[in-house]
Scaffold this active site. Sequence first.
Site, short mmCIF file in Angstrom:
data_model
loop_
_atom_site.label_atom_id
_atom_site.label_comp_id
_atom_site.label_asym_id
_atom_site.label_seq_id
_atom_site.Cartn_x
_atom_site.Cartn_y
_atom_site.Cartn_z
N GLU A 127 -15.82 11.34 19.53
CA GLU A 127 -14.63 11.55 18.71
C GLU A 127 -13.54 12.29 19.48
OE1 GLU A 127 -17.33 12.54 14.82
OE2 GLU A 127 -15.44 13.60 15.07
N CYS A 147 -7.52 16.65 21.47
CA CYS A 147 -8.82 17.29 21.58
C CYS A 147 -9.83 16.21 21.97
CB CYS A 147 -9.15 17.90 20.21
SG CYS A 147 -10.81 18.55 20.11
N CYS A 186 -24.59 17.33 21.77
CA CYS A 186 -24.58 18.65 22.41
C CYS A 186 -25.99 19.25 22.31
CB CYS A 186 -23.59 19.56 21.69
SG CYS A 186 -23.40 21.18 22.46
N CYS A 237 -25.67 24.94 17.69
CA CYS A 237 -25.06 25.93 16.79
C CYS A 237 -25.26 25.44 15.35
CB CYS A 237 -23.57 26.08 17.10
SG CYS A 237 -23.27 26.56 18.80
N CYS A 280 -22.39 23.59 13.26
CA CYS A 280 -21.65 22.51 13.92
C CYS A 280 -22.31 21.14 13.72
CB CYS A 280 -21.55 22.84 15.41
SG CYS A 280 -20.82 21.53 16.39
N GLY A 286 -19.54 18.23 22.34
CA GLY A 286 -20.16 18.62 23.60
C GLY A 286 -19.75 19.99 24.11
N HIS A 302 -17.60 33.69 17.16
CA HIS A 302 -18.14 33.49 15.81
C HIS A 302 -19.03 34.60 15.27
CE1 HIS A 302 -16.34 29.64 16.21
NE2 HIS A 302 -17.26 29.12 16.97
N CYS A 345 -15.57 18.36 13.57
CA CYS A 345 -15.98 17.59 14.74
C CYS A 345 -17.44 17.15 14.70
CB CYS A 345 -15.74 18.42 15.98
SG CYS A 345 -15.95 17.44 17.41
#
Length: 347
Positions: free
Chosen positions: A93, A106, A113, A117, A120, A160, A217, A334
Amino acid sequence: MSSVVDIKSLTSDELKAFLTENGFKAFRAKQVEDWLKKGVLSFDEMKNLPSELKDFLKTRCYISVAYIEKKLKSRYDKTVKYLFALRDGEYVESVVMSYRHGMSMCISTQVGCKMGCTFCATGKSGFSRDLTASEMLAQIEAAQRDLDIRISNVVLMGMGEPLDNFDNVLRFLELVTSEQSLNIGARHITLSTCGIVPRIYELARHDLQINLAVSLHAPNNEIRRKTMPVARAYPMDELIKACRDYFDTTGRRVTFEYALISGVNDGDDHARELAQRLKGMNCHVNLIPVNSVEGAGYTKSDIKRQQSFVNILAAKGIAATVRRTLGSDINASCGQLKRNHKSKEDK
Ligand code: SAH
Ligand code: SF4
């Protein structure tokens, strides 16, 4: 060199060497590059090359492309989100955003990935493979062609972890900033990382003048370890130290990304703790109300909480803003576009 060469991942010098080693004149490299820069999709389109060279390129090389599989346009602003298909059928994406100072894009650096996390969507989908430098370029080229625009800012903040694909990302940065390619200034490029500490030092040593964004975060290691497994390998103190080094070495101010998650990291005490940690640092904190992701069970902090958090940071001298969300109607955060696309395909 492998028998099938990813020609758009080669630097000018490498392309020249590749052609001369195979018996072609050095000036042909510039001609080939000019065609690639125009965005041709096949070697047959390279009209001024002798057929011997075209045949050679056809058998030894391929041109990397990103095909538009899906495109979503925001009804509220000019944000456009793409799902691109790569030559092996994998998807990534990218998002194009329009700002007063130009068009920003972006892009993704990996298919999936490994970092896991918990908030995500990409992290939840697992990892397939690294992207090549040319596949990162191809995302920008495809959007420029499709929208008839020139991208002036690039953020490595799609799917990623860029520092987990370090060599290809460095190669991409070399290519995208070169005159022979997209010629985007390093100061207009931002790399976002979850905090792979040794690679931050390494990146600083390359002194590329790109901006560094670090996904923090959390105000402390305890909370960070719960949402970001990478914190188990690289504790927060070490991460902040690496960020200070990045600024000292490059002179570029570091941005910290901080997704506000209701009841997890958004309390007034958390804001004070964060301010304490970042004290004296030339940095900026980007607060983002967390995007809810299916299965994660997180909700965004309400406006009052967001405001209180930002006010505490400001009072302690830490520059912070709540990020304006562009394309909120299409910004299924994302990794979600791909997830939805896949689950439809699976049915
Ligand atoms: N892997 C890199 C870059 C890609 S993620 C990194 O983690 O920095 C891009 C940004 O989106 C990161 O700051 C990431 O923490 C953030 N992000 C991921 N999921 C999110 C969510 N659900 N809500 C808000 N931000 C999110
Ligand atoms: Fe990977 Fe970044 Fe998502 Fe974490 S936030 S899982 S590092 S893409």
